[in-house]
Scaffold this motif. Structure first.
Motif, PDB file in Angstrom:
ATOM      1  N   GLY A 408       0.784  -1.234   0.000  1.00  0.00           N
ATOM      2  CA  GLY A 408       0.000   0.000   0.000  1.00  0.00           C
ATOM      3  C   GLY A 408       0.811   1.277   0.000  1.00  0.00           C
ATOM      4  O   GLY A 408       0.240   2.370  -0.035  1.00  0.00           O
ATOM      5  N   GLY A 411      -0.049   3.340  -3.127  1.00  0.00           N
ATOM      6  CA  GLY A 411      -1.373   3.940  -3.070  1.00  0.00           C
ATOM      7  C   GLY A 411      -1.431   5.103  -2.100  1.00  0.00           C
ATOM      8  O   GLY A 411      -2.112   6.099  -2.338  1.00  0.00           O
ATOM      9  N   TYR A 412      -0.676   5.003  -1.004  1.00  0.00           N
ATOM     10  CA  TYR A 412      -0.621   6.090  -0.036  1.00  0.00           C
ATOM     11  C   TYR A 412      -0.059   7.345  -0.678  1.00  0.00           C
ATOM     12  O   TYR A 412      -0.542   8.448  -0.467  1.00  0.00           O
ATOM     13  CB  TYR A 412       0.256   5.678   1.157  1.00  0.00           C
ATOM     14  N   SER A 413       0.970   7.186  -1.499  1.00  0.00           N
ATOM     15  CA  SER A 413       1.694   8.341  -2.027  1.00  0.00           C
ATOM     16  C   SER A 413       1.090   8.921  -3.290  1.00  0.00           C
ATOM     17  O   SER A 413       1.469  10.019  -3.692  1.00  0.00           O
ATOM     18  CB  SER A 413       3.137   7.944  -2.352  1.00  0.00           C
TER      19      SER A 413
END
Ligand code: SF4
Ligand code: SF4
Lengths: 435, 366
Positions: A408, A411-413
């Motif tokens: 993840g 996706g976080y960034s």
């Protein structure tokens, strides 16, 4: 060994959200008046239900029998009457059978003095049989049964007690260590006996060092071989197998991960309780936190307790949560409602506000490369995503989709908020299916 | 028991970094405001009109494309930024059809026709600027002097860079960029004289070097030039914020500067008859659109490589091309052309990046 170890590539430095008091005595959650016990609390298929509606069950009685590998025994967390057996829908995935128990009758354990079994004189076969009967599984995802993990290892592995919680908010393992250090280390010693590992390592976050100094470890664990300590930097996803291996190997991942046998303190505690206290897995420690929780805490709660009860016990909600999760904010599962029950794998219940999630609407990929900067597996998520987007699953695998750990970080960034991880999970599943 | 009405069940991860694509674009636009204000101070209305025209045209173009696609995308800020960049690259007082058509060209043809944000392979703003340079060379080469220097609005003259480079062809002979300027009647401001004097007497004097007059004017922006390109000082300050806030990454501007500066230093003195290793790096870097383009346009994520190694390769190539075009090309705007050329090579660099990662991943997984 004073410097902090970590993995070399990518990773996220996340704000630690554990600002609430650290080591308060852990509260025992109230017993649920109605427990909803899922028959699948492990990696494999659901266990077979062995009770009927109307049956009276005692605390710790077997209610689900494991017929095949990957499954584990399920026990009644509270005494009472089986009110219903029905499929329920929890988070993603299809419905799962669950047994609903109405609390009633006497407790066999609560408040009684615990009897202790001396495991040092038990045979290996007896110990494994006990672990199987008590339904001991990994106390986090994916929830492999311990007996399966023991059976599948080949050469003497590296036994690793993974105390690192690199997702924000989580404090469950920390609490387990604080409250039950001796039991955890005895659990580790039991595994040490069963595995005869090449090395035994404890991986720590820097702040846990006071509790778990090298000397203390040696004395408390009673393991004769030396127990090594690895102090890891706070970087996400330090707690995943590849990144643990990289920390051990000084940055790079050199060996396959088959050689690591990783367990969480919660799991070591469950092993200890199963063997020394003859207790099945019917309760666990769980972090209740997030900006929408009035008084975040770590609770010790019975499996099957609706998460709504746990939230209530922490003072209820503060405003409207945007997302409610089982597990951490990067790898956890969202749930639809508060009736979802606590399972063996639920390390945390988080209720996050919109300020915490930083959600914004999805726009096109701007090829900024932030995903590539943070990928700990050194993949190019943007390229994998582009291929999946055009349904070119095989091309995506050719450039590394199969080594994605779904951590993840990408996706976080992603500033465009693309559902990278969802696409990668689907792409991996599509290939599994074809095999 | 407290009930929640509705929570979201979208896929993991459930938390995100604060930056969003929109915040990146609006952030860049905001950081261009100081440079625009300086242009406004220097040129008054002649600075406002082209910028407003370019932004309006860009927004209009994005709206039209959005209508055709049924997607409302103005909120992501990228169209506004494109318009602003086109406007800031215009000479003050340029006929308004130039910024309007250039911005429309950028948004509708370069960005829109390829499928909108993320699908274009050339930076829309730069493509717009190059479009203007090619179509209206005369208008794009007519400069004005800042009104506070001449006392009246609208005195036209050559930009320092254009002037110096135009001399390459005609007058060979000793000297350097600044003495050439001085000899030709470029007058430096009083501010320049006092700062240069201060630096020379109090700081540099002790080191045994002295700064000729003129650099301060060029750095601050007391010169003829495009609306947003004048003040290297303000642009550099904004760029520090760009990098510190991680809106752009340092690799591209740093590597453009590195290769360009080295080439200028080695070969830049030759046209003045000064031999190797005597080029005037400061003058070349602070002149023209070098700073604006390297920090704000070459760093456009869509049209630049996505790994650090790729970005360095890309930047080095741009620096090299810029030098070649400025030295041997006709116009002084080498950097804009260089970036547009290198945009075409980004997919090829992408293949290299991918190969590099895959090989390394395999060795990691042995
Ligand atoms: S972080 Fe998102 S927008 Fe940036 S390159 Fe990766 S996928 Fe594209
Ligand atoms: S989810 Fe996969 S691709 Fe994304 S950062 Fe993690 S390992 Fe890399």
């Amino acid at each position: 060994m004073s410097h902090l170890l970590t993995f070399r590539y990518g990773g996220l430095v996340l704000e630690d959200k554990r600002s609430w008091p650290v080591f308060v005595p852990i509260a025992n959650a109230f017993l649920p008046t109605q427990a909803l016990v899922l028959l699948k609390q492990h990696q494999g298929r659901a266990s077979r239900c062995v009770v009927r509606v109307g049956d009276l069950v005692r605390e710790g009685a077997l209610i689900g029998k494991a017929d095949e590998g990957g499954a584990a025994a399920i026990h009644a967390p509270v005494p009472g009457i089986v009110k219903d057996i029905r499929p329920v829908r929890v988070s993603a995935g299809g419905p799962c059978s669950a047994v609903e128990i109405l609390l009633q009758g006497n407790f066999d354990r609560l408040g009684k003095r615990e009897e202790r079994y001396i495991w040092t004189s038990m045979s290996r076969t007896d110990m494994i049989q006990t672990l199987r009967e008590r339904g001991v599984v990994e106390m986090d995802e994916p929830g492999r049964p311990i007996v399966d993990m023991l059976a599948s290892r080949k050469s003497p592995p590296i036994l690793l007690l993974n105390c690192i919680e690199s997702e924000p908010y989580l404090r469950t393992e920390n609490a387990v260590l604080h409250e039950c250090l001796k039991a955890v280390l005895e659990g580790l010693a039991i595994l040490n006996r069963l595995l005869e590992p090449a090395r035994t390592i404890v991986a720590l976050e820097p702040h846990q060092e006071k509790e778990l100094g090298e000397e203390r470890l040696r004395v408390l664990s009673g393991i004769e071989a030396p127990v090594e300590l690895i102090r890891a930097r706070q970087k996400y996803p330090q707690d995943l197998p590849n990144q643990l291996l990289a920390a051990i190997n000084g940055g790079r991942k050199k060996q396959g991960i088959g050689e690591l046998f990783i367990i969480r303190p919660s799991t070591a505690l469950a092993i200890y309780e199963a063997i020394v206290l003859a207790k099945p897995v019917i309760e666990r420690f769980v972090t209740i936190a997030g900006g929408s929780i009035k008084h975040p805490a770590v609770l010790k709660a019975r499996i099957g307790t609706p998460i709504g009860d746990l939230v209530e016990e922490c003072g209820g909600f503060l405003g409207q949560p945007e997302k409610i999760l089982l597990g951490g904010p990067l790898r956890g599962q969202p749930v639809h409602d508060l009736d979802a029950p606590l399972t063996k794998q639920t390390g945390a219940v988080l209720a996050l506000t919109s300020e915490e999630t930083n959600r914004s609407s999805k726009v096109a990929c701007i090829r900024c490369g932030r995903c590539a900067d943070v990928c700990p597996e050194r993949l190019l998520p943007v390229e994998i995503y582009r291929r999946l987007d055009k349904n070119r699953t095989e091309d995506a695998h050719a450039i590394g989709l199969s080594s994605c750990t779904l951590c993840g970080a990408c996706g976080y960034s992603c500033p465009s908020r693309l559902a990278l991880v969802e696409a990668f999970a689907t792409g991996q599943a599509a290939r599994e299916l074809r095999r | 028991m407290s009930r929640v009405t509705k929570t979201l069940v979208g896929a993991a991860p459930h938390i995100h970094a604060k930056q969003s694509t929109a915040s990146l674009a609006w952030g860049s636009s905001l950081l261009l405001v100081p440079a625009f204000l300086w242009g406004l101070y220097c040129f008054k209305l002649a600075a406002v009109l082209p910028v407003v025209a370019a932004i309006s045209a860009a927004i209009l173009g994005e709206l039209l494309i959005g209508l055709a696609r049924k997607a409302f995308t103005l909120g992501d800020g990228t169209a506004f930024l494109t318009g602003l960049l086109v406007g800031l690259s215009m000479p003050p007082g340029v006929p308004l059809q130039v910024p309007i058509l250039s911005a429309l060209f950028a948004i509708c043809l370069i960005k829109g026709a390829f499928g909108g944000l993320g699908a274009n392979w050339m930076n829309p703003a730069l493509a717009g600027v190059v479009f203007a340079l090619l179509n209206w060379p005369a208008e794009m080469g007519t400069w004005k002097w800042p009104s506070h220097l001449t006392g009246v609005v609208g005195v036209s003259g050559a930009s320092p860079l254009g002037f110096v480079h135009s001399k390459f062809a005609t007058e060979a002979g000793g000297g350097d960029a600044l003495s050439l300027l001085g000899a030709s009647g470029f007058s430096f401001s009083g501010l320049d004289r006092s700062i240069t004097a201060f630096l020379n007497n109090d700081l540099l004097g002790h080191l045994g070097v002295s700064l000729p007059s003129g650099y301060m004017d060029i750095l601050i922006g007391n010169k003829a030039g495009a609306i947003g390109e004048l003040s290297g000082l303000l642009l550099l300050a904004a760029s520090i914020v760009l990098i510190a806030r991680r809106i752009i990454r340092w690799e591209i501007p740093a590597s453009i500067f590195a290769s360009f500066a080295v080439l200028v230093w080695i070969f830049g003195g030759i046209p003045f008859g000064n031999g190797y290793f005597s080029g005037d790096i400061l003058f070349e870097v602070l002149s023209g659109s070098f700073i604006l383009v390297s920090f704000f346009m070459a760093t456009d994520p869509v049209t630049s490589p996505s790994t650090p190694g790729g970005r360095i390769l890309y930047g080095l190539a741009i620096g090299g091309l810029t030098f070649i075009i400025r030295r041997f090309g006709s116009g002084a705007e080498g950097v804009a052309f260089a970036v547009v050329i290198m945009n075409c090579f980004v997919p090829a660099i992408g293949k290299l990046e991918l190969a590099g990662r895959i090989n390394r991943t395999e060795t990691l997984h042995e």
